[in-house]
Design a protein around this motif. Structure first.
Motif, PDB file in Angstrom:
ATOM      1  N   GLU A  54       0.826  -1.210   0.000  1.00 37.82           N
ATOM      2  CA  GLU A  54       0.000   0.000   0.000  1.00 37.82           C
ATOM      3  C   GLU A  54       0.862   1.263   0.000  1.00 37.82           C
ATOM      4  O   GLU A  54       0.543   2.257  -0.663  1.00 37.82           O
ATOM      5  CB  GLU A  54      -0.939  -0.024   1.207  1.00 37.82           C
ATOM      6  CG  GLU A  54      -2.029  -1.090   1.090  1.00 37.82           C
ATOM      7  CD  GLU A  54      -2.663  -1.439   2.419  1.00 37.82           C
ATOM      8  OE1 GLU A  54      -2.313  -0.795   3.443  1.00 37.82           O
ATOM      9  OE2 GLU A  54      -3.495  -2.363   2.455  1.00 37.82           O
ATOM     10  N   ILE A  57       2.246   1.848  -3.562  1.00 38.91           N
ATOM     11  CA  ILE A  57       1.242   2.419  -4.460  1.00 38.91           C
ATOM     12  C   ILE A  57       0.978   3.888  -4.127  1.00 38.91           C
ATOM     13  O   ILE A  57       0.792   4.718  -5.019  1.00 38.91           O
ATOM     14  CB  ILE A  57      -0.062   1.591  -4.383  1.00 38.91           C
ATOM     15  CG1 ILE A  57       0.190   0.172  -4.912  1.00 38.91           C
ATOM     16  CG2 ILE A  57      -1.190   2.261  -5.172  1.00 38.91           C
ATOM     17  CD1 ILE A  57      -0.952  -0.798  -4.671  1.00 38.91           C
ATOM     18  N   ALA A  58       1.010   4.221  -2.818  1.00 43.21           N
ATOM     19  CA  ALA A  58       0.797   5.613  -2.404  1.00 43.21           C
ATOM     20  C   ALA A  58       1.892   6.531  -2.940  1.00 43.21           C
ATOM     21  O   ALA A  58       1.621   7.654  -3.377  1.00 43.21           O
ATOM     22  CB  ALA A  58       0.733   5.691  -0.878  1.00 43.21           C
ATOM     23  N   LEU A  60       3.670   6.084  -5.655  1.00 43.55           N
ATOM     24  CA  LEU A  60       3.447   6.237  -7.095  1.00 43.55           C
ATOM     25  C   LEU A  60       2.363   7.282  -7.362  1.00 43.55           C
ATOM     26  O   LEU A  60       2.504   8.139  -8.242  1.00 43.55           O
ATOM     27  CB  LEU A  60       3.037   4.899  -7.709  1.00 43.55           C
ATOM     28  CG  LEU A  60       4.137   3.833  -7.832  1.00 43.55           C
ATOM     29  CD1 LEU A  60       3.528   2.497  -8.229  1.00 43.55           C
ATOM     30  CD2 LEU A  60       5.196   4.254  -8.837  1.00 43.55           C
ATOM     31  N   LYS A  61       1.282   7.198  -6.596  1.00 39.84           N
ATOM     32  CA  LYS A  61       0.178   8.141  -6.781  1.00 39.84           C
ATOM     33  C   LYS A  61       0.626   9.569  -6.501  1.00 39.84           C
ATOM     34  O   LYS A  61       0.288  10.503  -7.242  1.00 39.84           O
ATOM     35  CB  LYS A  61      -0.987   7.772  -5.859  1.00 39.84           C
ATOM     36  CG  LYS A  61      -2.221   8.645  -6.064  1.00 39.84           C
ATOM     37  CD  LYS A  61      -3.374   8.170  -5.199  1.00 39.84           C
ATOM     38  CE  LYS A  61      -4.607   9.035  -5.420  1.00 39.84           C
ATOM     39  NZ  LYS A  61      -5.748   8.594  -4.570  1.00 39.84           N
ATOM     40  N   ASP A  62       1.417   9.751  -5.435  1.00 44.09           N
ATOM     41  CA  ASP A  62       1.908  11.090  -5.100  1.00 44.09           C
ATOM     42  C   ASP A  62       2.825  11.646  -6.182  1.00 44.09           C
ATOM     43  O   ASP A  62       2.983  12.868  -6.302  1.00 44.09           O
ATOM     44  CB  ASP A  62       2.644  11.059  -3.758  1.00 44.09           C
ATOM     45  CG  ASP A  62       1.692  10.900  -2.572  1.00 44.09           C
ATOM     46  OD1 ASP A  62       0.466  11.052  -2.778  1.00 44.09           O
ATOM     47  OD2 ASP A  62       2.174  10.617  -1.458  1.00 44.09           O
ATOM     48  N   TYR A  65       1.469   8.869 -10.777  1.00 43.12           N
ATOM     49  CA  TYR A  65       1.105   7.599 -11.398  1.00 43.12           C
ATOM     50  C   TYR A  65      -0.084   7.018 -10.637  1.00 43.12           C
ATOM     51  O   TYR A  65       0.062   6.562  -9.499  1.00 43.12           O
ATOM     52  CB  TYR A  65       2.273   6.607 -11.363  1.00 43.12           C
ATOM     53  CG  TYR A  65       3.453   7.034 -12.200  1.00 43.12           C
ATOM     54  CD1 TYR A  65       3.497   6.766 -13.565  1.00 43.12           C
ATOM     55  CD2 TYR A  65       4.537   7.709 -11.618  1.00 43.12           C
ATOM     56  CE1 TYR A  65       4.593   7.161 -14.338  1.00 43.12           C
ATOM     57  CE2 TYR A  65       5.626   8.105 -12.381  1.00 43.12           C
ATOM     58  CZ  TYR A  65       5.645   7.818 -13.739  1.00 43.12           C
ATOM     59  OH  TYR A  65       6.717   8.211 -14.499  1.00 43.12           O
ATOM     60  N   GLU A  66      -1.244   7.025 -11.260  1.00 42.95           N
ATOM     61  CA  GLU A  66      -2.470   6.634 -10.564  1.00 42.95           C
ATOM     62  C   GLU A  66      -3.179   5.508 -11.311  1.00 42.95           C
ATOM     63  O   GLU A  66      -3.409   5.588 -12.527  1.00 42.95           O
ATOM     64  CB  GLU A  66      -3.401   7.834 -10.413  1.00 42.95           C
ATOM     65  CG  GLU A  66      -4.587   7.572  -9.513  1.00 42.95           C
ATOM     66  CD  GLU A  66      -5.351   8.835  -9.172  1.00 42.95           C
ATOM     67  OE1 GLU A  66      -6.401   8.724  -8.543  1.00 42.95           O
ATOM     68  OE2 GLU A  66      -4.895   9.947  -9.551  1.00 42.95           O
ATOM     69  N   GLU A  67      -3.519   4.477 -10.542  1.00 39.33           N
ATOM     70  CA  GLU A  67      -4.195   3.317 -11.131  1.00 39.33           C
ATOM     71  C   GLU A  67      -5.529   3.749 -11.737  1.00 39.33           C
ATOM     72  O   GLU A  67      -6.275   4.518 -11.147  1.00 39.33           O
ATOM     73  CB  GLU A  67      -4.418   2.243 -10.065  1.00 39.33           C
ATOM     74  CG  GLU A  67      -4.823   0.899 -10.617  1.00 39.33           C
ATOM     75  CD  GLU A  67      -4.869  -0.197  -9.580  1.00 39.33           C
ATOM     76  OE1 GLU A  67      -5.035  -1.360  -9.969  1.00 39.33           O
ATOM     77  OE2 GLU A  67      -4.744   0.122  -8.370  1.00 39.33           O
ATOM     78  N   LYS A  69      -5.703   5.458 -14.455  1.00 33.58           N
ATOM     79  CA  LYS A  69      -5.403   6.593 -15.337  1.00 33.58           C
ATOM     80  C   LYS A  69      -4.174   6.278 -16.184  1.00 33.58           C
ATOM     81  O   LYS A  69      -4.286   5.980 -17.362  1.00 33.58           O
ATOM     82  CB  LYS A  69      -5.201   7.864 -14.506  1.00 33.58           C
ATOM     83  CG  LYS A  69      -6.481   8.339 -13.807  1.00 33.58           C
ATOM     84  CD  LYS A  69      -6.240   9.642 -13.057  1.00 33.58           C
ATOM     85  CE  LYS A  69      -7.522  10.127 -12.375  1.00 33.58           C
ATOM     86  NZ  LYS A  69      -7.301  11.385 -11.611  1.00 33.58           N
ATOM     87  N   LEU A  71      -1.584   4.196 -14.822  1.00 33.38           N
ATOM     88  CA  LEU A  71      -0.892   3.102 -14.134  1.00 33.38           C
ATOM     89  C   LEU A  71      -1.736   1.836 -14.175  1.00 33.38           C
ATOM     90  O   LEU A  71      -2.900   1.836 -13.758  1.00 33.38           O
ATOM     91  CB  LEU A  71      -0.604   3.488 -12.679  1.00 33.38           C
ATOM     92  CG  LEU A  71      -0.029   2.382 -11.780  1.00 33.38           C
ATOM     93  CD1 LEU A  71       1.345   1.936 -12.286  1.00 33.38           C
ATOM     94  CD2 LEU A  71       0.070   2.870 -10.336  1.00 33.38           C
ATOM     95  N   TYR A 277       6.655   2.930   0.903  1.00 33.91           N
ATOM     96  CA  TYR A 277       6.642   4.256   0.286  1.00 33.91           C
ATOM     97  C   TYR A 277       8.036   4.607  -0.255  1.00 33.91           C
ATOM     98  O   TYR A 277       8.167   5.135  -1.371  1.00 33.91           O
ATOM     99  CB  TYR A 277       6.195   5.303   1.300  1.00 33.91           C
ATOM    100  CG  TYR A 277       5.823   6.639   0.686  1.00 33.91           C
ATOM    101  CD1 TYR A 277       4.505   6.918   0.341  1.00 33.91           C
ATOM    102  CD2 TYR A 277       6.782   7.604   0.442  1.00 33.91           C
ATOM    103  CE1 TYR A 277       4.149   8.131  -0.229  1.00 33.91           C
ATOM    104  CE2 TYR A 277       6.447   8.819  -0.137  1.00 33.91           C
ATOM    105  CZ  TYR A 277       5.130   9.083  -0.465  1.00 33.91           C
ATOM    106  OH  TYR A 277       4.790  10.279  -1.041  1.00 33.91           O
TER     107      TYR A 277
END
Length: 332
Positions: A54, A57-58, A60-62, A65-67, A69, A71, A277
Motif C-alpha cells: 500500500e 502504491i501511495a 506512485l500516486k503522489d 502515477y495513478e491506477e 489513469k 498506471l 513508500y
C-alpha cells in the motif's frame, strides 16, 4: 487584393496553430505521465507485507502515477505456495511489465531468476545480499534494488529489552520456517544476541502455517518468553501464537510492530507502509530513467519500542513505568 488577404489569413491561422501546438506540447506532455505497467508479486498475505504494498502504491500516486489513469497494476499473491510463487514471477515477465515489485525474499528470488532485463524492486527483505539478490547495499548491480526491513540494531534491541523487562527469564522460544532464508538469518542474529546476554534460545521449526499453533504449544514449559522473528509463514498465522501466549501468560516479542498491533506484547519496529513508500519513490526514479544498479538498497532509518497494553494484560504482564517511558503505546 483578395489573394493578399487570403495569404495573410492563412499565415495567421498557421501561426496560431503552431503556437497552440507548442503550448500543448509544453504543458500537456510534461505534466501527464506516460502509462506504465507494474507487476506485483507477494509471497503471502499478512499486515506488514500488505502495508508495504500500500505504501508503494501511495508513493506512485503522489508522483503522478495513478491506477485507472496512467498506471496498470497486476497484483498477484502466491498464498505461501512456492510453485505458485515461481509461476507468478514468470507470468509477470511474460506480460511485459515495465517494472516488477517483489514483496518478501522468496518472491524476489523467483523474480530475479525469471528476468535479467525488467527492473525489479524488492521490499520487506531481511538479507538481500545473502539471498543473492544484489551484490551489495551500496552497489546493487544488475536490474535489482529495493528496501530491506532489517535495521542493524532491531534484533539486538529486542533481545536487550527481553533481558531488561524480564530479568528472571532464562529461555527464549522461537518459532520459524527453516525454509525461509530471511527467517534463518533473523534467528541466527537473535541467538547471537541472546548468547551475549546469557540467555538460551529454544527453537522449533515449521513448514506451513497450519503447524504454528502446535509449535507454540510445544514451547510451553520450555520457554519463559516467545520471540517471533520476521517469518512470513508464522506471522500469517500469528493469532495461533497469541492464543497460546494468552492462555499460558507468556510474554511475546516479535520482529515488527504490525504484529504488536495484532495482539503480541512488544517489538522494536517501524511502519512497513513507510518502507513501501520509500520503495515506491525508487520506482518513480526508475520509471523516469534511472537504472536499479544506480540506486543503493534502503532500510528503515529509525526504530521505536512499541508496546501493546491490552496484550500485556492478556499475557499477565504487569507494566512498569520503566517499560512505558520510552515506548509507543498501542492497544489502549
Amino acid at each position: 487584393m483578395k489573394r493578399i488577404l487570403s495569404a495573410l489569413l492563412c499565415s495567421s491561422l498557421l501561426l496560431l496553430s503552431a503556437c497552440g501546438s507548442g503550448s500543448k506540447e509544453a504543458g500537456g506532455s510534461k505534466e501527464e505521465k506516460e502509462t506504465v505497467k507494474i507487476g506485483i508479486t507477494q509471497l503471502v498475505e499478512h499486515p506488514s507485507l500488505d502495508a508495504a504494498r500500500e505504501g508503494f502504491i501511495a508513493a506512485l500516486k503522489d508522483a503522478g502515477y495513478e491506477e485507472g489513469k496512467n498506471l496498470k497494476l497486476d497484483y498477484q499473491n502466491a498464498q505461501g505456495d512456492m510453485n505458485n510463487n515461481m509461476t507468478i514471477a514468470q507470468n509477470l515477465v511474460t506480460d511485459d511489465n515495465d517494472l516488477i515489485l517483489a514483496i518478501a525474499t522468496a518472491s524476489a528470488q523467483a523474480a530475479v531468476q525469471s528476468t535479467k532485463e525488467i527492473p525489479i524492486l524488492f521490499t520487506a527483505i531481511t538479507d538481500p545480499v545473502g539471498a543473492e539478490l544484489v551484490e551489495s547495499f551500496e552497489k546493487p548491480g544488475g536490474n535489482v534494488t529495493g528496501t530491506s526491513d532489517t535495521h542493524p540494531d532491531a534484533i539486538k534491541n529486542t533481545m536487550n529489552t527481553i533481558k531488561r523487562f524480564f530479568p528472571d527469564a532464562k529461555k527464549v522460544g522461537m518459532i520459524y520456517n527453516s525454509g525461509e532464508p530471511n527467517s534463518v538469518v533473523n534467528v541466527e542474529n537473535a541467538k547471537k544476541a541472546l548468547k551475549e546476554l546469557g540467555l538460551e534460545a529454544v527453537e522449533t521449526t515449521i513448514s506451513a502455517s497450519s503447524e504454528v499453533k502446535q509449535a507454540a504449544e510445544s514451547l510451553v514449559g520450555r520457554a519463559d518468553v516467545f520471540y517471533i522473528p520476521k517469518d512470513n509463514t508464522v506471522v500469517s498465522a500469528l493469532e495461533s501464537v497469541i492464543t497460546v501466549a494468552n492462555e499460558k501468560d507468556i510474554p511475546t516479542f516479535v520482529g515488527e510492530s504490525d504484529s504488536v498491533k495484532r495482539g503480541t506484547f512488544a517489538s522494536y519496529g517501524f511502519e512497513y507502509h513507510d518502507l513501501g513508500y520509500t520503495t515506491g519513490k525508487m520506482a518513480v526514479e526508475i520509471l523516469e530513467g534511472k537504472k536499479p544498479s544506480e540506486i543503493p538498497v534502503g532500510f528503515p532509518e529509525s526504530l521505536e519500542l512499541v508496546i501493546n497494553k491490552a496484550a500485556a494484560e492478556q499475557e499477565g504482564i504487569t507494566l512498569t513505568e520503566e517499560m512505558l517511558k520510552d515506548a509507543k503505546i498501542v492497544g489502549e
